[in-house]
Design a protein around this motif. Sequence first.
Motif, short mmCIF file in Angstrom:
data_model
loop_
_atom_site.label_atom_id
_atom_site.label_comp_id
_atom_site.label_asym_id
_atom_site.label_seq_id
_atom_site.Cartn_x
_atom_site.Cartn_y
_atom_site.Cartn_z
N ALA A 198 -15.97 -13.00 -47.89
CA ALA A 198 -15.54 -14.28 -48.44
C ALA A 198 -16.31 -14.62 -49.71
N GLN A 201 -17.38 -10.78 -42.54
CA GLN A 201 -16.38 -11.73 -43.04
C GLN A 201 -16.99 -12.69 -44.06
N ARG A 202 -18.21 -13.17 -43.77
CA ARG A 202 -18.88 -14.07 -44.71
C ARG A 202 -19.16 -13.36 -46.04
N ASN A 249 -18.62 -11.17 -38.02
CA ASN A 249 -18.68 -12.47 -38.69
C ASN A 249 -19.48 -12.40 -39.99
N ARG A 250 -20.58 -11.63 -39.95
CA ARG A 250 -21.38 -11.46 -41.17
C ARG A 250 -20.57 -10.74 -42.24
N TRP A 303 -25.53 -18.85 -35.48
CA TRP A 303 -24.94 -17.50 -35.38
C TRP A 303 -25.98 -16.48 -34.94
#
Length: 156
Positions: A28, A24-25, A21-22, A4
């Motif tokens: 999560a 989202q991580r 994306n970070r 990534w």
Amino acid sequence: MHTWLHVCIGDTNKQRLCQYNRCQRVMAIFNHLLLVSLLLSPLVLSYPFYPPTCYTKVLSMARELTQWAADLKRDPETGFCMAHMPDLYLDVHNACVMYKMRTYISLVEGLRQRRCAYTRDVRKLGVTLRQLFIIMAEKCHGDLVFTIYDCAALER
């Protein structure tokens, strides 16, 4: 190693995508932590934060021993030799409970039938009952309030 990271270098659109994306991580991970905390909070909140008093210890041990003795009478392995034993009901508020426990301890220790007398559960019942007797007699003598009865008259 970090694919990534390699994707993020270069184009600004890719950088925005990497930030997304970070996020989202992180979300999560946060959701997982929130789920775990929600699952564990009832366990933590139901645990008493105060140490058990002598009275609560005696009360819980008496309930446990009453149930345990009944289970041993119904158990196929020990039922035949426990059948002649009286039902054990420990009311810790009754002054006769000490007399009843002393009698029951002597009956358990007096079992002579090999297959029953030497089973772990029967021996453990006797040992635990003796521990409760010692706790009630010596450790929390002032914490318990007894209803006074003539124990000998109750036995007749």
